[in-house]
Structure formats: structure tokens, C-alpha cells
Design an enzyme around this catalytic site. Structure first.
Site, PDB file in Angstrom:
ATOM      1  N   ILE A  15       1.038  -1.069   0.258  1.00 44.40           N
ATOM      2  CA  ILE A  15      -0.030  -0.073  -0.245  1.00 44.40           C
ATOM      3  C   ILE A  15       0.863   1.231   0.010  1.00 44.40           C
ATOM      4  CG2 ILE A  15      -1.772   1.412   1.427  1.00 44.40           C
ATOM      5  CD1 ILE A  15      -2.560  -1.347   2.461  1.00 44.40           C
ATOM      6  N   ASP A  36      11.829   3.107   5.311  1.00 42.79           N
ATOM      7  CA  ASP A  36      11.344   1.496   5.222  1.00 42.79           C
ATOM      8  C   ASP A  36      12.557   1.088   5.738  1.00 42.79           C
ATOM      9  OD1 ASP A  36       8.820   0.307   3.547  1.00 42.79           O
ATOM     10  OD2 ASP A  36      10.773  -1.105   4.217  1.00 42.79           O
ATOM     11  N   THR A 131      -6.113  -1.220  10.039  1.00 42.38           N
ATOM     12  CA  THR A 131      -7.070  -2.410   9.513  1.00 42.38           C
ATOM     13  C   THR A 131      -8.401  -2.622  10.200  1.00 42.38           C
ATOM     14  OG1 THR A 131      -7.125  -4.779   9.225  1.00 42.38           O
ATOM     15  CG2 THR A 131      -5.667  -3.862  10.994  1.00 42.38           C
ATOM     16  N   ASP A 132      -9.483  -3.070   9.321  1.00 42.66           N
ATOM     17  CA  ASP A 132     -10.660  -3.395  10.033  1.00 42.66           C
ATOM     18  C   ASP A 132     -10.706  -4.829  10.670  1.00 42.66           C
ATOM     19  OD1 ASP A 132     -10.130  -5.387   7.991  1.00 42.66           O
ATOM     20  OD2 ASP A 132     -12.137  -5.149   6.948  1.00 42.66           O
ATOM     21  N   GLU A 133      -9.401  -5.381  10.883  1.00 50.66           N
ATOM     22  CA  GLU A 133      -9.342  -6.627  11.618  1.00 50.66           C
ATOM     23  C   GLU A 133      -9.338  -6.355  13.067  1.00 50.66           C
ATOM     24  OE1 GLU A 133      -6.549  -9.573   9.796  1.00 50.66           O
ATOM     25  OE2 GLU A 133      -6.960  -8.716   8.059  1.00 50.66           O
ATOM     26  N   TYR A 156      -1.674 -10.334  14.696  1.00 50.78           N
ATOM     27  CA  TYR A 156      -1.546  -9.219  14.124  1.00 50.78           C
ATOM     28  C   TYR A 156      -2.486  -8.268  14.209  1.00 50.78           C
ATOM     29  CZ  TYR A 156      -2.783  -6.391   9.751  1.00 50.78           C
ATOM     30  OH  TYR A 156      -2.844  -5.216   8.931  1.00 50.78           O
ATOM     31  N   LYS A 160      -2.258  -4.445  15.945  1.00 48.04           N
ATOM     32  CA  LYS A 160      -2.829  -3.164  15.021  1.00 48.04           C
ATOM     33  C   LYS A 160      -3.716  -2.460  16.104  1.00 48.04           C
ATOM     34  CE  LYS A 160      -1.955  -1.872  11.687  1.00 48.04           C
ATOM     35  NZ  LYS A 160      -0.966  -1.079  11.049  1.00 48.04           N
ATOM     36  N   LEU A 196      -3.686 -13.983   0.058  1.00 51.34           N
ATOM     37  CA  LEU A 196      -4.686 -14.691  -0.754  1.00 51.34           C
ATOM     38  C   LEU A 196      -4.655 -14.531  -2.251  1.00 51.34           C
ATOM     39  CD1 LEU A 196      -6.692 -17.003  -0.979  1.00 51.34           C
ATOM     40  CD2 LEU A 196      -8.448 -15.495  -0.986  1.00 51.34           C
TER      41      LEU A 196
HETATM   42  P1  NAD Z   1       3.420  -4.724   3.594  1.00 51.53           P
HETATM   43  O1  NAD Z   1       3.578  -5.748   4.585  1.00 51.53           O
HETATM   44  O2  NAD Z   1       3.358  -5.093   2.160  1.00 51.53           O
HETATM   45  O3  NAD Z   1       4.396  -3.338   3.815  1.00 51.53           O
HETATM   46  C1  NAD Z   1       4.863  -3.200   4.888  1.00 51.53           C
HETATM   47  C2  NAD Z   1       6.165  -2.284   4.710  1.00 51.53           C
HETATM   48  O4  NAD Z   1       6.738  -1.931   5.902  1.00 51.53           O
HETATM   49  C3  NAD Z   1       7.282  -2.896   3.988  1.00 51.53           C
HETATM   50  O5  NAD Z   1       7.780  -2.197   2.891  1.00 51.53           O
HETATM   51  C4  NAD Z   1       8.187  -3.344   5.044  1.00 51.53           C
HETATM   52  O6  NAD Z   1       9.611  -3.282   4.747  1.00 51.53           O
HETATM   53  C5  NAD Z   1       7.972  -2.129   6.139  1.00 51.53           C
HETATM   54  N1  NAD Z   1       8.491  -2.303   7.549  1.00 51.53           N
HETATM   55  C6  NAD Z   1       8.035  -3.354   8.158  1.00 51.53           C
HETATM   56  N2  NAD Z   1       8.848  -3.462   9.411  1.00 51.53           N
HETATM   57  C7  NAD Z   1       9.557  -2.287   9.353  1.00 51.53           C
HETATM   58  C8  NAD Z   1      10.409  -1.391  10.499  1.00 51.53           C
HETATM   59  N3  NAD Z   1      10.475  -2.290  11.582  1.00 51.53           N
HETATM   60  N4  NAD Z   1      10.681  -0.289  10.489  1.00 51.53           N
HETATM   61  C9  NAD Z   1      10.674   0.281   9.070  1.00 51.53           C
HETATM   62  N5  NAD Z   1       9.783  -0.456   8.119  1.00 51.53           N
HETATM   63  C10 NAD Z   1       9.215  -1.520   8.282  1.00 51.53           C
HETATM   64  O7  NAD Z   1       2.049  -4.122   4.186  1.00 51.53           O
HETATM   65  P2  NAD Z   1       0.687  -3.352   3.633  1.00 51.53           P
HETATM   66  O8  NAD Z   1      -0.136  -4.574   3.150  1.00 51.53           O
HETATM   67  O9  NAD Z   1       1.384  -2.291   2.504  1.00 51.53           O
HETATM   68  O10 NAD Z   1       0.172  -2.542   4.600  1.00 51.53           O
HETATM   69  C11 NAD Z   1       0.550  -1.520   4.892  1.00 51.53           C
HETATM   70  C12 NAD Z   1      -0.091  -0.751   6.466  1.00 51.53           C
HETATM   71  O11 NAD Z   1      -1.529  -0.819   5.906  1.00 51.53           O
HETATM   72  C13 NAD Z   1       0.095  -1.681   7.404  1.00 51.53           C
HETATM   73  O12 NAD Z   1      -0.010  -0.977   8.744  1.00 51.53           O
HETATM   74  C14 NAD Z   1      -1.317  -2.699   7.358  1.00 51.53           C
HETATM   75  O13 NAD Z   1      -1.507  -3.209   8.844  1.00 51.53           O
HETATM   76  C15 NAD Z   1      -2.338  -1.691   6.909  1.00 51.53           C
HETATM   77  N6  NAD Z   1      -3.373  -2.413   6.314  1.00 51.53           N
HETATM   78  C16 NAD Z   1      -3.147  -3.357   5.317  1.00 51.53           C
HETATM   79  C17 NAD Z   1      -4.531  -3.719   4.454  1.00 51.53           C
HETATM   80  C18 NAD Z   1      -4.026  -4.630   3.584  1.00 51.53           C
HETATM   81  O14 NAD Z   1      -5.324  -5.316   3.020  1.00 51.53           O
HETATM   82  N7  NAD Z   1      -2.706  -5.221   2.984  1.00 51.53           N
HETATM   83  C19 NAD Z   1      -5.719  -3.491   4.848  1.00 51.53           C
HETATM   84  C20 NAD Z   1      -5.665  -2.413   5.921  1.00 51.53           C
HETATM   85  C21 NAD Z   1      -4.576  -1.939   6.513  1.00 51.53           C
HETATM   86  P1  TYD Z   2      -4.765 -12.704   3.585  1.00 47.69           P
HETATM   87  O1  TYD Z   2      -4.909 -12.298   2.051  1.00 47.69           O
HETATM   88  O2  TYD Z   2      -4.204 -13.586   4.225  1.00 47.69           O
HETATM   89  O3  TYD Z   2      -5.601 -11.488   4.321  1.00 47.69           O
HETATM   90  P2  TYD Z   2      -6.257 -11.697   5.598  1.00 47.69           P
HETATM   91  O4  TYD Z   2      -6.144 -12.608   6.458  1.00 47.69           O
HETATM   92  O5  TYD Z   2      -5.552 -10.135   6.354  1.00 47.69           O
HETATM   93  O6  TYD Z   2      -7.717 -11.219   5.670  1.00 47.69           O
HETATM   94  O7  TYD Z   2      -6.354 -14.008   3.595  1.00 47.69           O
HETATM   95  C1  TYD Z   2      -7.553 -13.669   2.824  1.00 47.69           C
HETATM   96  C2  TYD Z   2      -8.470 -14.569   3.294  1.00 47.69           C
HETATM   97  O8  TYD Z   2      -8.071 -15.670   2.479  1.00 47.69           O
HETATM   98  C3  TYD Z   2      -8.317 -15.217   4.650  1.00 47.69           C
HETATM   99  O9  TYD Z   2      -9.921 -15.681   5.026  1.00 47.69           O
HETATM  100  C4  TYD Z   2      -7.579 -16.355   4.849  1.00 47.69           C
HETATM  101  C5  TYD Z   2      -7.667 -16.869   3.285  1.00 47.69           C
HETATM  102  N1  TYD Z   2      -6.577 -17.555   2.710  1.00 47.69           N
HETATM  103  C6  TYD Z   2      -6.885 -18.782   2.113  1.00 47.69           C
HETATM  104  O10 TYD Z   2      -7.841 -19.578   2.055  1.00 47.69           O
HETATM  105  N2  TYD Z   2      -5.492 -19.388   1.629  1.00 47.69           N
HETATM  106  C7  TYD Z   2      -4.345 -18.897   1.785  1.00 47.69           C
HETATM  107  O11 TYD Z   2      -3.387 -19.411   1.164  1.00 47.69           O
HETATM  108  C8  TYD Z   2      -4.170 -17.365   2.267  1.00 47.69           C
HETATM  109  C9  TYD Z   2      -2.952 -16.597   2.183  1.00 47.69           C
HETATM  110  C10 TYD Z   2      -5.383 -16.957   2.619  1.00 47.69           C
END
Ligand code: NAD
Ligand code: TYD
Length: 350
Positions: A15, A36, A131-133, A156, A160, A196
Site C-alpha cells: 500500500i 522503510d 485495519t478493519d481486523e 496481527y 494493530k 490470498l
Molecule cells: P506490507 O507488508 O506490504 O508492507 C509493510 C512495509 O513496512 C514494508 O515495506 C516493510 O519493509 C516495512 N516495514 C516493516 N517493518 C518495518 C520496520 N520495523 N521499520 C520500517 N519499516 C518496516 O504491508 P501493506 O499491506 O502495504 O500494509 C501497510 C499498512 O496498511 C500496514 O500498517 C497494514 O496494517 C495496513 N493495512 C493493510 C491492509 C491490506 O489489505 N494489506 C488493509 C488495511 C490496513
Molecule cells: P489474507 O490475504 O491473508 O488476508 P487477511 O487474513 O488479512 O484477511 O487472507 C484472505 C482470506 O483468504 C482469509 O480468509 C484467509 C484466506 N486464505 C486462504 O484461504 N488461503 C491462503 O493461502 C491465504 C494466504 C489466505
């Protein structure tokens, strides 16, 4: 308030890289510093197209290192932080919770402390991306609103939730200008193939099993990552101090329905016979503590700031598949070495 120098943490992640790109291109007068650590999830090639822009600076560093973070804030005099750096994958948090406490909780508090100690008199905003989690799991009805009580289940989401509470505490206790957003599952380009959708694309492409946890009946609300970045931009610039916004796609899918749609798209793109990719679907042992359903009510964001998701899911998923098929080098790089070890550890005993 006017922003000149903004710190984005985690800008080399999924993101974060979309957000950095949006800010670099939209705000040429801002100086954007991307901090980062470049963990397995951070990748500078995600930002290849903007790395030479004059308003962009990359700093490699760890938010868990308090003295480094303090020094950075002292030197740089940021007037805003958008904090995304985190350990982000639920399955990894089940294997190694402490890492999540360190980065997500301690790292966030380090940033808050550094911002507090170097308080700028002409304004400073701390935006925490969450996150919504944190809200836990829904049954078949209802949606998460901004007033839903926190009820995290995975390490996780617990980490958060804890960081969200700390951010609010710095507003309530020290008067810090903070905003928080809680977003649903994102999808799109540069998504690390442990989640996923990109994991399934990678496996289908390589004729490997698609692992579906449990019965595949868990429901997630999927949002195009660029719509999330747009929401962050709007909230960062316009939200009132201390506010929280939910961000979601109004786009609920059971995992199994999503995977069937993905298989259909992949069959078409790879010129396979209809139904070929779906033969790879493999039901595996469920995730411990697996939340059943997430669904976000984002009407506050729509009403206050006029944000709505722009991309329809089928179209977004097809664009995502195209991106992965056209970016083989990226995909091969992130799936070499440690990824194979991770995959074996997570999936060989399932
Ligand atoms: P990601 O895992 O792809 O990226 C995380 C980044 O943080 C990486 O570039 C990593 O190198 C950096 N990082 C990790 N530990 C670090 C540290 N100690 N110091 C500095 N940098 C560090 O994550 P993402 O999916 O891009 O998520 C970004 C944010 O958005 C997170 O806070 C996550 O909780 C939140 N979020 C993600 C989702 C989703 O669907 N992916 C949804 C809602 C919220
Ligand atoms: P994921 O992409 O890990 O996101 P989150 O757990 O943060 O929602 O998983 C999305 C959904 O897919 C979750 O219900 C777990 C499921 N999942 C699988 O069924 N198989 C997989 O290999 C992974 C990574 C996730």
C-alpha cells in the site's frame, strides 16, 4: 494546514508504494521522505518509476530503533507522518507474534514519541494506517462502523489494535493531532504473494495447488489499493483532528467464490480450457482463530469527504492478473530464496 515535508513509513511495501507514488505525482511541492526497513515485504523496485523525482527521498531504517527515529525527527522537521510500516500478514503473526509487537506496537510508539519530542509549533499531523481486523469478526449480518468495539483475534490484529489505542492515547493525553483509518482487504499491483490473491495468481500460473483454508466460506471485503491511497490522501488533508474513518469496498466475497472468479480470469489470460485452473483448488487445514467475516460501513467517509471506491471488482481483478502476468521479473524476484522457505513452513503441513 500546510504540509511541506511528509514522512511516509513503510513506503516500499504494497500500500505504501501506491501512496508514495500518488503523493509524489500529485504534490510536487511536498518533500516526501519514505522510511522503510526493507523487510521481505519491502521492495524498492515497487517505486522504480518515481525514484529519481526531486521531491522524493528514501531512507532505510527501522522504526523499532528509538534513537534513530528521534534523531531523524530532530533533523528533518517533518510536519506530517503517514505511518504504514508494519508486519502485515496474519499467518506470520501466528508463527511469530513478538515480531508484530516490536514493529507494530513499539515501532508506532517510537514514532509517536519522536513526533511529540520534536513538536512543531506551526502544526503537525500523525496519520496512522490501520485495519478493519481490529474489530474482530462479524456473523452473517451487520458491518463495522467507527464505533464498533475493538475485538481483535489474531496476533496481527491485536498488535494493530494496540497501536491504534496508543495513537488515540497521544491525542487524548498530549493533544497530538492524529487521524486513524481502518481499511478492509486491499488488492492490486505490488502485493506480496503471501496474501490470498497474489499467492493464488502465482500458484495458478505455475500449476501449483491453490490452498483454501477450511471450507473457503470466510468473507472479506476487497478494495482496489489505489482507492485506499486516494482515501488516505483525502483524510490526511481534510479530516478533523482526532477522527477515525473506516474505508471499505462494499465488495464482499467468500474466499471460494473469489478464487473461482480468479480461476475464470486466469483460464482466459493463459489460454487454458474453461475449468482448468479451478482443478488446482485444494482445501487445506483452516487458519487458527480464522475470522469469519469482515464488512466495512464507510458511509462516514462518503458523507464527510465524498470518497467512493472507483473500480468494480471484476475489472480490478482482471487488471491485477494482467499486472502479475506482465511483471514476471518482479514476481520471480520476490518468490526466490526466503519465499520458498516460508511457503514450505506454512503449507507443507497443512
Ligand atoms: P506490507 O507488508 O506490504 O508492507 C509493510 C512495509 O513496512 C514494508 O515495506 C516493510 O519493509 C516495512 N516495514 C516493516 N517493518 C518495518 C520496520 N520495523 N521499520 C520500517 N519499516 C518496516 O504491508 P501493506 O499491506 O502495504 O500494509 C501497510 C499498512 O496498511 C500496514 O500498517 C497494514 O496494517 C495496513 N493495512 C493493510 C491492509 C491490506 O489489505 N494489506 C488493509 C488495511 C490496513
Ligand atoms: P489474507 O490475504 O491473508 O488476508 P487477511 O487474513 O488479512 O484477511 O487472507 C484472505 C482470506 O483468504 C482469509 O480468509 C484467509 C484466506 N486464505 C486462504 O484461504 N488461503 C491462503 O493461502 C491465504 C494466504 C489466505
Amino acid at each position: 494546514m500546510e504540509f511541506k515535508k511528509i514522512l511516509i513509513t513503510g513506503g516500499a511495501g504494497f500500500i505504501g508504494s501506491h501512496l508514495v507514488r500518488l503523493f509524489i505525482n500529485k504534490y510536487p511541492n511536498y518533500h516526501i521522505v519514505n522510511l522503510d526497513k526493507l523487510t521481505y515485504a519491502g521492495n524498492l523496485s515497487n517505486l522504480h518509476d518515481i525514484e529519481n523525482k526531486t521531491n522524493y527521498e528514501f531512507i532505510k531504517g527501522d522504526i523499532v530503533d528509538a534513537s534513530f527515529i528521534n534523531q531523524l525527527f530532530l533533523e528533518q522537521k517533518f510536519d506530517g507522518v503517514i505511518h504504514l510500516a508494519a508486519e502485515s500478514h496474519v499467518d506470520r503473526s501466528i508463527s511469530n507474534p513478538l515480531e508484530f509487537v516490536m514493529t507494530n506496537v513499539i515501532g508506532t510508539v517510537n514514532l509517536l514519541n519522536a513526533a511529540k519530542a520534536n513538536k512543531k509549533e506551526d502544526g503537525f499531523r500523525f496519520y496512522h494506517v490501520s485495519t478493519d481486523e481490529v474489530y474482530g469478526s462479524l456473523g452473517e449480518t451487520n458491518m463495522f462502523t467507527e464505533s464498533t468495539a475493538y475485538d481483535p483475534h489474531s496476533p496481527y490484529s491485536a498488535s494493530k489494535a494496540s497501536s491504534d489505542h496508543f495513537v488515540r492515547a497521544y491525542h487524548d493525553t498530549y493533544g497530538m493531532d492524529i487521524v486513524i483509518s481502518n481499511c478492509s482487504n486491499n488488492y492490486g499491483s505490488f502485493h506480496f504473494p503471501e496474501k490470498l490473491i497474489p499467492l493464488s495468481i502465482y500458484n495458478i500460473k505455475n500449476n501449483k495447488p491453490i490452498p483454501i483454508y477450511g471450507k473457503g466460506e470466510n468473507i472479506r471485503d476487497w478494495l482496489w489499493v489505489e482507492d485506499h491511497a486516494r482515501a488516505i490522501d483525502l483524510i490526511f488533508h481534510n479530516a478533523k483532528k482526532g477522527n477515525t474513518y473506516n474505508i471499505g469496498g462494499h465488495n464482499e466475497w467468500t474466499n471460494i467464490d473469489l478464487i473461482h472468479l480468479l480461476c475464470k480470469i486466469m483460464d482466459k489470460k493463459l489460454n487454458r480450457a474453461a475449468g482448468d485452473s479451478a482443478k488446482l483448488i485444494t482445501y487445506v487445514k483452516d487458519r487458527a482463530g480464522h475470522d469469519l467475516r469482515y464488512a466495512i460501513d464507510s458511509s462516514k467517509l462518503q458523507n464527510d469527504l465524498g470518497w467512493i471506491p472507483t473500480l468494480q471488482f471484476e475489472e480490478g481483478l482482471e487488471k491485477t492478473v494482467d499486472w502479475y502476468l506482465n511483471n514476471e521479473v518482479w514476481l520471480n524476484n520476490v518468490t526466490s530464496g526466503d519465499y520458498e522457505k516460508y511457503y514450505k513452513e506454512q503449507y507443507s503441513k497443512r
